[in-house]
Design a protein around this motif. Structure first.
Motif, PDB file in Angstrom:
ATOM      1  N   GLY A 219      92.623 -25.765 -66.570  1.00 63.67           N
ATOM      2  CA  GLY A 219      92.604 -26.623 -65.397  1.00 63.67           C
ATOM      3  C   GLY A 219      92.537 -25.899 -64.073  1.00 63.67           C
ATOM      4  O   GLY A 219      92.429 -26.535 -63.019  1.00 63.67           O
ATOM      5  N   TRP A 220      92.600 -24.558 -64.097  1.00 63.34           N
ATOM      6  CA  TRP A 220      92.539 -23.779 -62.866  1.00 63.34           C
ATOM      7  C   TRP A 220      91.101 -23.713 -62.345  1.00 63.34           C
ATOM      8  O   TRP A 220      90.133 -23.680 -63.105  1.00 63.34           O
ATOM      9  CB  TRP A 220      93.038 -22.356 -63.109  1.00 63.34           C
ATOM     10  CG  TRP A 220      94.521 -22.212 -63.013  1.00 63.34           C
ATOM     11  CD1 TRP A 220      95.418 -22.299 -64.034  1.00 63.34           C
ATOM     12  CD2 TRP A 220      95.277 -21.960 -61.828  1.00 63.34           C
ATOM     13  NE1 TRP A 220      96.693 -22.111 -63.564  1.00 63.34           N
ATOM     14  CE2 TRP A 220      96.639 -21.905 -62.213  1.00 63.34           C
ATOM     15  CE3 TRP A 220      94.944 -21.789 -60.491  1.00 63.34           C
ATOM     16  CZ2 TRP A 220      97.662 -21.670 -61.306  1.00 63.34           C
ATOM     17  CZ3 TRP A 220      95.964 -21.555 -59.576  1.00 63.34           C
ATOM     18  CH2 TRP A 220      97.308 -21.500 -59.987  1.00 63.34           C
ATOM     19  N   LEU A 221      90.988 -23.658 -61.038  1.00 60.92           N
ATOM     20  CA  LEU A 221      89.691 -23.509 -60.402  1.00 60.92           C
ATOM     21  C   LEU A 221      89.024 -22.209 -60.844  1.00 60.92           C
ATOM     22  O   LEU A 221      89.660 -21.161 -60.905  1.00 60.92           O
ATOM     23  CB  LEU A 221      89.863 -23.507 -58.879  1.00 60.92           C
ATOM     24  CG  LEU A 221      88.606 -23.259 -58.054  1.00 60.92           C
ATOM     25  CD1 LEU A 221      87.629 -24.419 -58.178  1.00 60.92           C
ATOM     26  CD2 LEU A 221      88.975 -23.019 -56.584  1.00 60.92           C
ATOM     27  N   GLU A 222      87.726 -22.299 -61.140  1.00 60.41           N
ATOM     28  CA  GLU A 222      86.923 -21.113 -61.435  1.00 60.41           C
ATOM     29  C   GLU A 222      85.913 -20.832 -60.333  1.00 60.41           C
ATOM     30  O   GLU A 222      85.709 -19.686 -59.947  1.00 60.41           O
ATOM     31  CB  GLU A 222      86.178 -21.291 -62.757  1.00 60.41           C
ATOM     32  CG  GLU A 222      87.011 -21.037 -63.978  1.00 60.41           C
ATOM     33  CD  GLU A 222      86.156 -20.988 -65.233  1.00 60.41           C
ATOM     34  OE1 GLU A 222      86.519 -20.236 -66.159  1.00 60.41           O
ATOM     35  OE2 GLU A 222      85.122 -21.684 -65.302  1.00 60.41           O
ATOM     36  N   SER A 223      85.259 -21.905 -59.830  1.00 59.45           N
ATOM     37  CA  SER A 223      84.218 -21.678 -58.831  1.00 59.45           C
ATOM     38  C   SER A 223      83.884 -22.972 -58.104  1.00 59.45           C
ATOM     39  O   SER A 223      84.213 -24.071 -58.563  1.00 59.45           O
ATOM     40  CB  SER A 223      82.950 -21.130 -59.495  1.00 59.45           C
ATOM     41  OG  SER A 223      82.403 -22.097 -60.392  1.00 59.45           O
ATOM     42  N   PHE A 224      83.239 -22.827 -56.940  1.00 59.56           N
ATOM     43  CA  PHE A 224      82.624 -23.932 -56.215  1.00 59.56           C
ATOM     44  C   PHE A 224      81.112 -23.752 -56.249  1.00 59.56           C
ATOM     45  O   PHE A 224      80.593 -22.622 -56.156  1.00 59.56           O
ATOM     46  CB  PHE A 224      83.070 -23.968 -54.752  1.00 59.56           C
ATOM     47  CG  PHE A 224      84.464 -24.481 -54.530  1.00 59.56           C
ATOM     48  CD1 PHE A 224      84.943 -25.606 -55.199  1.00 59.56           C
ATOM     49  CD2 PHE A 224      85.296 -23.843 -53.620  1.00 59.56           C
ATOM     50  CE1 PHE A 224      86.221 -26.080 -54.980  1.00 59.56           C
ATOM     51  CE2 PHE A 224      86.582 -24.308 -53.382  1.00 59.56           C
ATOM     52  CZ  PHE A 224      87.043 -25.431 -54.067  1.00 59.56           C
ATOM     53  N   GLU A 225      80.396 -24.882 -56.359  1.00 61.42           N
ATOM     54  CA  GLU A 225      78.952 -24.895 -56.189  1.00 61.42           C
ATOM     55  C   GLU A 225      78.643 -25.477 -54.817  1.00 61.42           C
ATOM     56  O   GLU A 225      79.279 -26.438 -54.379  1.00 61.42           O
ATOM     57  CB  GLU A 225      78.285 -25.736 -57.282  1.00 61.42           C
ATOM     58  CG  GLU A 225      78.522 -25.213 -58.692  1.00 61.42           C
ATOM     59  CD  GLU A 225      77.923 -26.115 -59.758  1.00 61.42           C
ATOM     60  OE1 GLU A 225      77.024 -26.919 -59.407  1.00 61.42           O
ATOM     61  OE2 GLU A 225      78.351 -26.021 -60.926  1.00 61.42           O
ATOM     62  N   PHE A 226      77.656 -24.886 -54.129  1.00 61.49           N
ATOM     63  CA  PHE A 226      77.331 -25.287 -52.768  1.00 61.49           C
ATOM     64  C   PHE A 226      75.942 -25.921 -52.705  1.00 61.49           C
ATOM     65  O   PHE A 226      75.115 -25.714 -53.597  1.00 61.49           O
ATOM     66  CB  PHE A 226      77.426 -24.078 -51.832  1.00 61.49           C
ATOM     67  CG  PHE A 226      78.819 -23.537 -51.706  1.00 61.49           C
ATOM     68  CD1 PHE A 226      79.659 -23.970 -50.688  1.00 61.49           C
ATOM     69  CD2 PHE A 226      79.298 -22.612 -52.625  1.00 61.49           C
ATOM     70  CE1 PHE A 226      80.946 -23.477 -50.576  1.00 61.49           C
ATOM     71  CE2 PHE A 226      80.599 -22.112 -52.513  1.00 61.49           C
ATOM     72  CZ  PHE A 226      81.421 -22.546 -51.489  1.00 61.49           C
TER      73      PHE A 226
END
Length: 367
Positions: A219-226
């Motif tokens: 459930g931890w953040l891995e990445s953002f897509e922009f």
């Protein structure tokens, strides 16, 4: 709706309000804690920076344990929302106009409370960023001083366009070498001086809006897509979008408010209105659980110092006469009975659990 009269009513069941209620109760004042539930502390999945409390303790567990402690000493805990508060006007004779002798009235959804002293620990709400977002506590964090340690040597983001966002990003360089400021399609609003500082620190400023967030199996953040197609890895970060202080009750009672929206207080939580105290995140200073607990403790001690009847001053002795044995102790029968039956009483409880006391500290006669 029923009427409840107290020496102290504490509004807000976070760490500051709970500690204030704990102190006023143990210092012999009839106290009510009125809590609507929720709050910033209740959102914590883990507890950090609170000595003696282990990491795996959730905010809900922390607060429920504290409420049980406060109740065990004799405070009344109400699940209620205080909608309004007012000072009770005094008559020419000095008595409260409604006859109950209390200085303040607080209107809850379920109960009307009358109090000589009020502690307002109503906190603030963080301005949340727009989605897509990681879960709070699993990549979305609101307290740098609590959570920076979690991101040592990890990629970190800071959301915001103002000076505070830029400063937090530069502060995070003390913990990691991979820090970005995410503008999310907006223009930066920080000052020229801040811009110069930022230009001279290894912080990337990302202008594009976020289109998706990705998480690992835990459930931890891995990445953002922009929106420009780029994908950047992050393990967590901090939105710096401001706060909305919950000061409606303070303002209705006439308390002075600082320019930043916080309630003006002295070193012991006294506001500009006699008998009204403010503690915790609604006041200036660091928004930290140990700080809030310290503020609650100091306010509780201040109320005791401001209101306790003994020692009676020489002026009061001239007016009222000497203190007689019938005047003491200055504690209500209800609190006295709870105190002597409490497991923390000297050498153990003097009254067995479930056994009534006659108010003298001895079991009541059945005859």
């Amino acid at each position: 709706m029923s009427d409840s009269e107290y020496d102290v009513v504490v509004v807000g069941g976070g760490p500051a309000g709970l500690t204030a209620a704990l102190y006023t109760t143990r210092l012999g004042l009839d106290t009510a804690l009125v809590d609507r539930g929720g709050g910033r502390a209740a959102m914590m999945q883990d507890t950090h920076n609170v000595i003696g409390v282990t990491e795996e303790t959730s905010g809900v567990e922390f607060l429920e344990t504290a409420k049980s402690q406060v109740e065990s000493y004799g405070a009344d805990v109400h699940r209620d929302f205080v909608e309004a508060a007012e000072r009770v006007e005094e008559s020419a004779g000095g008595d409260a106009a409604d006859g109950d002798g209390r200085r303040f009235r607080l209107d809850g959804e379920d109960t009307e409370y009358a109090a000589d002293n009020v502690v307002l620990a109503t906190g603030f709400s963080d301005v949340r960023p727009d989605p897509p977002l990681p879960p709070t506590g699993r990549g979305l964090h609101y307290c740098l001083h609590c959570d920076a340690y979690m991101f040592v040597d990890e990629p970190v983001y800071v959301m915001g366009t103002g000076d505070s966002a830029a400063y937090v990003a530069m502060i995070m360089l003390n913990f990691t070498d991979d820090v970005d400021v995410l503008l999310r399609g907006d223009d930066p609003e920080w000052s020229a001086d801040t811009a110069e500082m930022l230009d001279n620190h290894p912080v990337d400023v990302v202008e594009a809006e976020i289109t998706a967030s990705n998480r690992d199996d835990g459930g931890w953040l891995e990445s953002f897509e922009f929106e420009d197609g780029e994908v950047r890895e992050y393990r967590g970060g901090f939105p710096m979008l401001g706060s909305e202080y919950n000061t409606d009750l303070h303002e209705s009672l006439g308390c002075a408010i600082d320019d930043d929206g916080t309630v003006a207080v002295d070193d012991h939580g006294r506001t500009s209105v006699d008998g009204v105290y403010a503690v915790g995140d609604v006041t200036p200073g660091h928004n930290q659980i140990p700080v809030a607990m310290g503020q609650g403790a100091k306010a509780g001690i201040a109320i005791h110092m401001d209101t306790r009847p003994f020692p009676r001053s020489t002026d009061a002795i001239d007016e009222l006469g000497p203190v007689s044995s019938g005047d003491v102790p200055a504690i209500s029968e209800e609190l006295l009975a709870t105190a002597i039956a409490h497991e923390g009483h000297a050498a153990g409880p003097r009254v067995e659990a479930g056994e009534e006391s006659d108010g003298s500290g001895q079991p009541a006669d059945d005859d």
